[in-house]
Design a protein around this motif. Structure first.
Motif, PDB file in Angstrom:
ATOM      1  N   PHE A   8       0.614   2.658  -8.705  1.00  0.00           N
ATOM      2  CA  PHE A   8       0.539   1.730  -7.585  1.00  0.00           C
ATOM      3  C   PHE A   8      -0.110   2.449  -6.405  1.00  0.00           C
ATOM      4  N   TRP A   9      -0.484   1.674  -5.402  1.00  0.00           N
ATOM      5  CA  TRP A   9      -1.134   2.227  -4.214  1.00  0.00           C
ATOM      6  C   TRP A   9      -0.428   1.744  -2.970  1.00  0.00           C
ATOM      7  N   TYR A  10      -0.277   2.658  -2.029  1.00  0.00           N
ATOM      8  CA  TYR A  10       0.322   2.349  -0.741  1.00  0.00           C
ATOM      9  C   TYR A  10      -0.687   2.737   0.337  1.00  0.00           C
ATOM     10  N   THR A  11      -0.812   1.895   1.351  1.00  0.00           N
ATOM     11  CA  THR A  11      -1.656   2.235   2.491  1.00  0.00           C
ATOM     12  C   THR A  11      -0.728   2.620   3.633  1.00  0.00           C
ATOM     13  N   ASP A  12      -0.675   3.909   3.909  1.00  0.00           N
ATOM     14  CA  ASP A  12       0.271   4.485   4.877  1.00  0.00           C
ATOM     15  C   ASP A  12      -0.285   4.347   6.294  1.00  0.00           C
ATOM     16  N   LEU A  80       3.585  -2.277  -2.222  1.00  0.00           N
ATOM     17  CA  LEU A  80       2.595  -1.518  -2.977  1.00  0.00           C
ATOM     18  C   LEU A  80       1.520  -2.451  -3.526  1.00  0.00           C
ATOM     19  N   PHE A  81       0.367  -1.902  -3.788  1.00  0.00           N
ATOM     20  CA  PHE A  81      -0.708  -2.646  -4.438  1.00  0.00           C
ATOM     21  C   PHE A  81      -0.797  -2.181  -5.882  1.00  0.00           C
ATOM     22  N   VAL A  82      -1.203  -3.071  -6.778  1.00  0.00           N
ATOM     23  CA  VAL A  82      -1.240  -2.740  -8.197  1.00  0.00           C
ATOM     24  C   VAL A  82      -2.501  -1.977  -8.588  1.00  0.00           C
ATOM     25  N   SER A  83      -3.477  -1.897  -7.693  1.00  0.00           N
ATOM     26  CA  SER A  83      -4.695  -1.134  -7.971  1.00  0.00           C
ATOM     27  C   SER A  83      -5.291  -0.607  -6.673  1.00  0.00           C
ATOM     28  N   ARG A  84      -6.106   0.407  -6.801  1.00  0.00           N
ATOM     29  CA  ARG A  84      -6.818   0.949  -5.636  1.00  0.00           C
ATOM     30  C   ARG A  84      -7.755  -0.124  -5.075  1.00  0.00           C
ATOM     31  N   ALA A  85      -8.383  -0.906  -5.951  1.00  0.00           N
ATOM     32  CA  ALA A  85      -9.285  -1.972  -5.507  1.00  0.00           C
ATOM     33  C   ALA A  85      -8.541  -2.992  -4.647  1.00  0.00           C
ATOM     34  N   ASP A  86      -7.314  -3.344  -5.047  1.00  0.00           N
ATOM     35  CA  ASP A  86      -6.516  -4.285  -4.247  1.00  0.00           C
ATOM     36  C   ASP A  86      -6.159  -3.679  -2.886  1.00  0.00           C
ATOM     37  N   ALA A  87      -5.841  -2.393  -2.866  1.00  0.00           N
ATOM     38  CA  ALA A  87      -5.534  -1.724  -1.600  1.00  0.00           C
ATOM     39  C   ALA A  87      -6.758  -1.732  -0.693  1.00  0.00           C
TER      40      ALA A  87
END
Length: 170
Positions: A8-12, A80-87
């Motif tokens: 998953f991806w998080y944008t901090d 969280l995002f399920v992909s880097r692309a979604d983030a």
């Protein structure tokens, strides 16, 4: 420890999540999880404190608690995002102009994670009840934009090589 397969991806937005991971050898925890501890009940997130859709979130939470009690609350969750692309898409839409760090996150199966289609949150107010049920049931819209709602701990990939950039504001 067993983890979900997906990264998953998080944008901090502030550097706090990475800072916490540095202090805890890669581990961080959702505010919803640690605010359950005695003395920390008042801990909150910027989203919980500042979002404008309180009535909608209250309804989403009531439906979750009544009909989907095994799902984690959105209130004070780590989103969280399920992909880097979604983030990256979120950075261009939801967080345009904000300075955020991308963190790759692994979620242990001991944490409570729900992946829902955030597009349900765009429903007209007259459809909020059915949209909330669809969201918590895990149903997708025609063009889903998935988000992970985490209650519990998560592990930050490459935490040792990343440097926290503590910032004000969100």
């Amino acid at each position: 420890m067993e983890f979900y397969e997906n990264i998953f991806w998080y944008t901090d937005p502030s550097g706090i999540v990475l800072s916490n991971a540095k202090l805890n050898e890669g581990w961080t925890e959702s505010v919803s999880s640690f605010s359950d501890r005695t003395g920390l009940e008042g801990a909150t997130t910027p989203y919980a404190a500042l979002h404008l859709d309180r009535e909608k979130e209250a309804l989403w939470e009531k439906i979750r608690a009544d009909e989907f009690p095994d799902r984690p609350t959105r209130l004070k969750a780590l989103f969280l995002f399920v992909s880097r692309a979604d983030a990256e898409t979120a950075m261009q839409t939801w967080f345009r102009g904000q300075d955020r760090d991308f963190l790759a996150i692994q979620v242990p199966k001991t944490s409570n994670l729900h992946v829902g289609d955030s597009k349900h949150l765009d429903a007209a107010q007259s459809d909020w009840d059915s949209a909330a049920r669809s969201y918590w049931a895990g149903h997708h819209t025609a063009e889903p934009f998935l988000e992970g709602v985490l209650y519990g701990k998560a592990f930050v990939h490459n935490w040792q090589s990343l440097q926290p950039r503590l910032r004000r504001g969100f």
